[in-house]
Design a protein around this motif. Structure first.
Motif, PDB file in Angstrom:
ATOM      1  N   SER A 191       0.856  -1.191   0.000  1.00 50.17           N
ATOM      2  CA  SER A 191       0.000   0.000   0.000  1.00 50.17           C
ATOM      3  C   SER A 191       0.885   1.232   0.000  1.00 50.17           C
ATOM      4  O   SER A 191       1.437   1.621   1.024  1.00 50.17           O
ATOM      5  CB  SER A 191      -0.905  -0.006   1.234  1.00 50.17           C
ATOM      6  N   LEU A 192       1.043   1.828  -1.172  1.00 44.54           N
ATOM      7  CA  LEU A 192       1.913   2.997  -1.295  1.00 44.54           C
ATOM      8  C   LEU A 192       1.209   4.206  -0.665  1.00 44.54           C
ATOM      9  O   LEU A 192       0.051   4.464  -0.962  1.00 44.54           O
ATOM     10  CB  LEU A 192       2.196   3.252  -2.783  1.00 44.54           C
ATOM     11  N   PRO A 193       1.892   4.934   0.233  1.00 42.59           N
ATOM     12  CA  PRO A 193       1.239   6.048   0.933  1.00 42.59           C
ATOM     13  C   PRO A 193       0.832   7.197   0.009  1.00 42.59           C
ATOM     14  O   PRO A 193       1.296   7.313  -1.123  1.00 42.59           O
ATOM     15  CB  PRO A 193       2.314   6.521   1.928  1.00 42.59           C
ATOM     16  N   SER A 194      -0.035   8.053   0.548  1.00 42.87           N
ATOM     17  CA  SER A 194      -0.467   9.229  -0.222  1.00 42.87           C
ATOM     18  C   SER A 194       0.529  10.367  -0.034  1.00 42.87           C
ATOM     19  O   SER A 194       1.281  10.379   0.941  1.00 42.87           O
ATOM     20  CB  SER A 194      -1.864   9.665   0.219  1.00 42.87           C
ATOM     21  N   PRO A 195       0.547  11.333  -0.957  1.00 42.10           N
ATOM     22  CA  PRO A 195       1.490  12.440  -0.857  1.00 42.10           C
ATOM     23  C   PRO A 195       1.403  13.144   0.504  1.00 42.10           C
ATOM     24  O   PRO A 195       0.319  13.538   0.929  1.00 42.10           O
ATOM     25  CB  PRO A 195       1.043  13.382  -1.981  1.00 42.10           C
ATOM     26  N   GLY A 196       2.535  13.257   1.176  1.00 39.99           N
ATOM     27  CA  GLY A 196       2.576  13.974   2.447  1.00 39.99           C
ATOM     28  C   GLY A 196       2.132  13.187   3.659  1.00 39.99           C
ATOM     29  O   GLY A 196       2.144  13.707   4.784  1.00 39.99           O
ATOM     30  N   GLN A 197       1.728  11.934   3.485  1.00 40.40           N
ATOM     31  CA  GLN A 197       1.194  11.172   4.622  1.00 40.40           C
ATOM     32  C   GLN A 197       2.233  11.078   5.748  1.00 40.40           C
ATOM     33  O   GLN A 197       3.385  10.765   5.517  1.00 40.40           O
ATOM     34  CB  GLN A 197       0.767   9.769   4.164  1.00 40.40           C
ATOM     35  N   ALA A 229       8.036  16.559  -3.731  1.00 42.39           N
ATOM     36  CA  ALA A 229       8.082  15.672  -4.907  1.00 42.39           C
ATOM     37  C   ALA A 229       6.757  14.925  -5.052  1.00 42.39           C
ATOM     38  O   ALA A 229       6.174  14.860  -6.145  1.00 42.39           O
ATOM     39  CB  ALA A 229       9.243  14.686  -4.779  1.00 42.39           C
ATOM     40  N   GLU A 230       6.277  14.373  -3.932  1.00 44.67           N
ATOM     41  CA  GLU A 230       5.016  13.622  -3.952  1.00 44.67           C
ATOM     42  C   GLU A 230       3.858  14.528  -4.386  1.00 44.67           C
ATOM     43  O   GLU A 230       3.021  14.146  -5.218  1.00 44.67           O
ATOM     44  CB  GLU A 230       4.733  13.067  -2.549  1.00 44.67           C
ATOM     45  N   ARG A 231       3.830  15.738  -3.819  1.00 40.24           N
ATOM     46  CA  ARG A 231       2.750  16.673  -4.132  1.00 40.24           C
ATOM     47  C   ARG A 231       2.819  17.151  -5.586  1.00 40.24           C
ATOM     48  O   ARG A 231       1.780  17.390  -6.220  1.00 40.24           O
ATOM     49  CB  ARG A 231       2.788  17.866  -3.163  1.00 40.24           C
ATOM     50  N   ALA A 232       4.041  17.268  -6.117  1.00 39.96           N
ATOM     51  CA  ALA A 232       4.193  17.694  -7.515  1.00 39.96           C
ATOM     52  C   ALA A 232       3.607  16.642  -8.466  1.00 39.96           C
ATOM     53  O   ALA A 232       2.967  16.978  -9.466  1.00 39.96           O
ATOM     54  CB  ALA A 232       5.663  17.945  -7.834  1.00 39.96           C
ATOM     55  N   VAL A 233       3.808  15.366  -8.144  1.00 39.74           N
ATOM     56  CA  VAL A 233       3.226  14.290  -8.960  1.00 39.74           C
ATOM     57  C   VAL A 233       1.703  14.402  -8.927  1.00 39.74           C
ATOM     58  O   VAL A 233       1.017  14.382  -9.954  1.00 39.74           O
ATOM     59  CB  VAL A 233       3.664  12.898  -8.444  1.00 39.74           C
ATOM     60  N   SER A 234       1.184  14.553  -7.719  1.00 43.89           N
ATOM     61  CA  SER A 234      -0.265  14.628  -7.555  1.00 43.89           C
ATOM     62  C   SER A 234      -0.851  15.842  -8.277  1.00 43.89           C
ATOM     63  O   SER A 234      -1.863  15.749  -8.978  1.00 43.89           O
ATOM     64  CB  SER A 234      -0.596  14.689  -6.062  1.00 43.89           C
TER      65      SER A 234
END
Length: 310
Positions: A191-197, A229-234
Motif C-alpha cells: 500500500s503505497l502512501p499518499s502524498p505527504g502522509q 516531490a510527492e505533491r508535484a506528482v499529484s
C-alpha cells in the motif's frame, strides 16, 4: 509578530494533537511568547454522510483556517500535509514541513491478524480512493466500503460490527496513543502512501515574514523535499481526493527513491513508476514520474473519473 502566536486548528482529536505538538515546540523555543490555539469546526468536519471526493475534497478541512489567517485572528495553521490541497490559494505558503511520523497504512481489525488472512467477502472500510484502489488491485476478494468521520468515529463503527477491518493512516493512530489498535503496519510495497502522509504542514500568509521566520526551525529539509516531490506528482495529475493516486519518496544517503501510481479504484487497474536520483533534484524526479505514468496511460483513469463525477 506580537508577543503571541495564534494557531488555527480543527477541533478533531487528531488535529488538536497536531496543533498542540507545534504549540509545545514553539513554547519551548520562544518561552517569552504566548502561544495559543484557536479551535474551529470546518465544513469537512460537519458533512459526514458523504465521501470527501463527492463534497469538494481536501480544501474543506483547510478553508476556514485560511480565512482566520486572512482576517488576522490567527498567524498559522497546522495540517496533516496529506489533507492540504495540492495548490495553495494565492497568498499562502507552506512555511514548514515537519519530520515524518510513520507514513504507512495500518490494518485495524478486532477479528483478523492481517489483511492477507481475511476471507473472501470480508468488509474493509476506508475513507480514501487510493486505499480502495490498493484493496481492489491486490485483494479483489474483499468487499470495500467507504467510512467517514474522525479516527474515534471510524473505530466505533468498526467495533460495532459495521466493518471487519479498517485501513487507516498509522501516523494518526500513533499520535492519538491508539497504537495498540494496529494489527499490522502494511508494507509500502503493498500500500503505497499518499502524498505527504505522516508529515505536518505549517501554513501561513506568504507576506507574514515574522511567522515564517518563527516556525522555520520546525522545517525538515529532506522531509520537505520528499513531500514536495510527492505533491508535484499529484498536482500534475489533477491531484485531489477525487483521484486514486499514491506517491511516496524516501531518501537514503543522498539518493531519492520516488514511487508513484494511479489507477481506477472501481476495478483495481493501475499504472506505476519508480524514479531515483539526487534528492536535491526532487522536482525533476517528480516530472519524470509524471511523464512515465502518462506514457503508460494514466490520462484514461483521470478522464474516466472526471466523466463519472459529472
Amino acid at each position: 509578530m506580537s508577543d503571541s502566536i495564534i494557531i488555527a486548528t480543527r477541533e478533531s482529536p487528531l488535529a488538536l494533537w497536531q496543533a498542540e505538538h507545534v504549540q509545545a515546540l514553539l513554547r519551548e523555543r520562544y518561552p517569552e511568547k504566548d502561544v495559543k490555539l484557536l479551535g474551529m469546526t470546518t465544513k469537512g468536519d460537519q458533512i459526514l454522510d458523504k465521501t470527501l471526493s463527492k463534497i469538494g475534497g481536501k480544501g474543506l478541512f483547510v478553508k476556514e483556517l485560511e480565512v482566520a489567517m486572512q482576517e488576522g485572528s490567527a498567524h498559522l495553521a497546522v495540517h496533516s500535509l496529506k489533507d492540504v490541497p495540492m495548490e495553495l490559494p494565492e497568498g499562502f505558503v507552506l512555511a514548514a514541513v515537519s519530520s515524518r511520523e510513520d507514513p504507512r497504512d495500518a490494518f485495524v481489525s478486532p477479528r483478523y491478524e492481517t489483511l492477507e488472512s481475511m476471507p473472501a467477502g470480508s468488509v474493509v472500510g476506508t475513507a480514501s480512493l487510493r486505499r480502495e484502489l490498493m484493496l481492489r488491485s491486490k485483494f479483489p476478494h474483499l468487499v470495500v466500503k467507504p467510512v467517514r468521520g474522525n479516527v474515534g468515529t471510524r473505530l466505533r463503527k468498526l467495533d460495532s460490527g459495521e466493518y471487519d477491518a479498517l485501513i487507516m493512516a498509522s501516523a494518526g493512530l500513533k499520535r492519538l496513543g491508539l497504537e495498540e489498535r494496529i494489527r499490522e503496519i502494511i508494507s509500502d510495497e503493498i500500500s503505497l502512501p499518499s502524498p505527504g502522509q505522516g508529515a505536518l504542514g505549517l501554513e501561513c500568509l506568504a507576506n507574514d515574514e515574522k511567522t515564517r521566520e518563527a516556525v522555520a526551525f520546525i522545517n525538515d529539509e529532506q522531509t520537505r523535499a520528499c513531500c514536495l516531490a510527492e505533491r508535484a506528482v499529484s498536482r500534475a495529475l489533477g491531484g485531489s481526493c477525487q483521484v486514486p493516486l499514491a506517491a511516496y519518496a524516501t531518501i537514503t544517503d543522498s539518493t531519492m527513491r520516488l514511487r508513484a501510481l494511479i489507477g481506477d479504484h472501481t476495478t483495481g487497474e493501475l499504472v506505476a513508476t519508480e524514479q531515483t536520483g539526487p534528492w536535491t533534484e526532487y522536482e525533476r524526479l517528480a516530472s519524470e514520474a509524471v511523464e512515465a505514468l502518462l506514457k503508460q496511460g494514466a490520462r484514461r483513469y483521470i478522464e474516466k473519473l472526471l466523466t463519472n463525477q459529472h
